[in-house]
Design a protein around this motif. Structure first.
Motif, short mmCIF file in Angstrom:
data_model
loop_
_atom_site.label_atom_id
_atom_site.label_comp_id
_atom_site.label_asym_id
_atom_site.label_seq_id
_atom_site.Cartn_x
_atom_site.Cartn_y
_atom_site.Cartn_z
N PHE A 258 0.86 -1.17 0.00
CA PHE A 258 0.00 0.00 0.00
C PHE A 258 0.89 1.22 0.00
N GLY A 259 0.59 2.17 -0.85
CA GLY A 259 1.37 3.39 -0.88
C GLY A 259 0.57 4.50 -1.51
N VAL A 260 0.81 5.70 -1.05
CA VAL A 260 0.12 6.85 -1.60
C VAL A 260 1.07 8.03 -1.70
N SER A 261 0.77 8.89 -2.63
CA SER A 261 1.52 10.14 -2.73
C SER A 261 1.05 11.08 -1.63
N ASP A 262 1.81 12.13 -1.37
CA ASP A 262 1.39 13.10 -0.37
C ASP A 262 0.02 13.69 -0.72
N ALA A 263 -0.25 13.89 -2.01
CA ALA A 263 -1.53 14.47 -2.43
C ALA A 263 -2.70 13.55 -2.12
N GLN A 264 -2.50 12.24 -2.22
CA GLN A 264 -3.56 11.28 -1.95
C GLN A 264 -3.65 10.89 -0.49
N ALA A 265 -2.63 11.20 0.28
CA ALA A 265 -2.49 10.68 1.63
C ALA A 265 -3.68 10.99 2.53
N TRP A 266 -4.13 12.22 2.49
CA TRP A 266 -5.22 12.61 3.40
C TRP A 266 -6.49 11.83 3.13
N GLU A 267 -6.71 11.44 1.87
CA GLU A 267 -7.93 10.71 1.51
C GLU A 267 -8.00 9.34 2.17
N VAL A 268 -6.86 8.70 2.39
CA VAL A 268 -6.87 7.35 2.95
C VAL A 268 -6.35 7.29 4.38
N GLY A 269 -6.00 8.43 4.94
CA GLY A 269 -5.63 8.45 6.35
C GLY A 269 -4.15 8.36 6.65
N LEU A 270 -3.29 8.40 5.65
CA LEU A 270 -1.86 8.43 5.89
C LEU A 270 -1.44 9.90 5.83
N ALA A 271 -1.25 10.50 6.99
CA ALA A 271 -1.12 11.95 7.10
C ALA A 271 -0.03 12.56 6.22
N CYS A 272 1.06 11.88 5.97
CA CYS A 272 2.16 12.47 5.20
C CYS A 272 2.57 11.61 4.02
N GLY A 273 1.70 10.78 3.52
CA GLY A 273 2.09 9.88 2.46
C GLY A 273 2.86 8.71 3.05
N GLY A 274 3.41 7.88 2.22
CA GLY A 274 4.19 6.76 2.72
C GLY A 274 3.77 5.45 2.08
N LYS A 275 4.48 4.42 2.45
CA LYS A 275 4.22 3.07 1.93
C LYS A 275 4.31 2.09 3.07
N ILE A 276 3.58 0.99 2.91
CA ILE A 276 3.60 -0.06 3.92
C ILE A 276 3.43 -1.41 3.21
N GLN A 277 4.18 -2.41 3.66
CA GLN A 277 4.04 -3.78 3.17
C GLN A 277 3.55 -4.64 4.31
N ILE A 278 2.57 -5.47 4.01
CA ILE A 278 1.96 -6.34 5.02
C ILE A 278 1.94 -7.77 4.49
N PHE A 279 2.49 -8.68 5.28
CA PHE A 279 2.48 -10.10 4.95
C PHE A 279 1.29 -10.74 5.62
N VAL A 280 0.49 -11.46 4.84
CA VAL A 280 -0.71 -12.13 5.35
C VAL A 280 -0.57 -13.62 5.13
N GLU A 281 -0.80 -14.41 6.19
CA GLU A 281 -0.70 -15.86 6.06
C GLU A 281 -1.76 -16.54 6.91
N ARG A 282 -2.24 -17.68 6.41
CA ARG A 282 -3.17 -18.50 7.19
C ARG A 282 -2.39 -19.25 8.26
N LEU A 283 -2.95 -19.34 9.44
CA LEU A 283 -2.34 -20.11 10.51
C LEU A 283 -2.80 -21.55 10.37
N ASP A 284 -1.88 -22.45 10.19
CA ASP A 284 -2.19 -23.87 10.06
C ASP A 284 -1.60 -24.62 11.24
N GLY A 285 -2.11 -25.84 11.42
CA GLY A 285 -1.52 -26.69 12.44
C GLY A 285 -2.32 -26.80 13.70
#
Length: 109
Positions: free
Chosen positions: A82-109
Motif C-alpha cells: 500500500f502506498g500513496v503520494s502526499d496528495a492522496q495521503a489525506w484521503e486514505v488516512g496516511l497523514a504524510c504519504g508513505g508506503k507499507i508492506q503487510i504479509f498475510v498468512e493463514r495459521l495452520d496446524g
C-alpha cells in the motif's frame, strides 16, 4: 472486534484456532515515509471476519481483512503493498504519504 494495538493479537489468534476457526495473521514487514503502525504490528482475522489488532491505524484495515479472509480460504500467503503520494495521503488516512508492506498468512496446524 477491536483495533486497540495493545490487544493480545497472538493469544486471541491461538484461542480462535483452538476453537476450530480458520485464522489468518497480517504483519507489517516494511514501512517507508509516514506509516501509522511500526514494523511488527499485527492483525489477526478469523473466518467470520472478526479481527483484533491493527496494521494501519484503520486506513487500510478493510482491505487487509478481505485479503486475510482470502488467505484463510485458499491457504496462499500474500504480500500486500500500500502506498500513496502526499496528495492522496489525506484521503486514505496516511497523514504524510508513505508506503507499507503487510504479509498475510493463514495459521495452520
Amino acid at each position: 472486534m477491536s483495533a486497540d494495538p495493545t490487544d493480545d493479537v497472538l493469544g486471541t489468534a491461538l484461542d480462535w484456532k483452538r476453537a476450530g476457526k480458520g485464522v489468518a495473521l497480517a504483519t507489517v514487514v516494511t514501512t517507508w515515509g509516514s506509516a501509522p503502525r511500526p514494523v511488527g504490528s499485527q492483525l489477526a482475522v478469523d473466518d467470520q471476519g472478526t479481527f483484533i489488532g491493527s496494521v494501519s491505524g484503520g486506513c487500510i484495515e478493510g482491505a487487509v481483512v478481505t485479503e486475510a479472509l482470502d488467505a484463510i480460504a485458499d491457504g496462499k500467503p500474500r504480500m500486500l503493498d500500500f502506498g500513496v503520494s502526499d496528495a492522496q495521503a489525506w484521503e486514505v488516512g496516511l497523514a504524510c504519504g508513505g508506503k507499507i508492506q503487510i504479509f498475510v498468512e493463514r495459521l495452520d496446524g
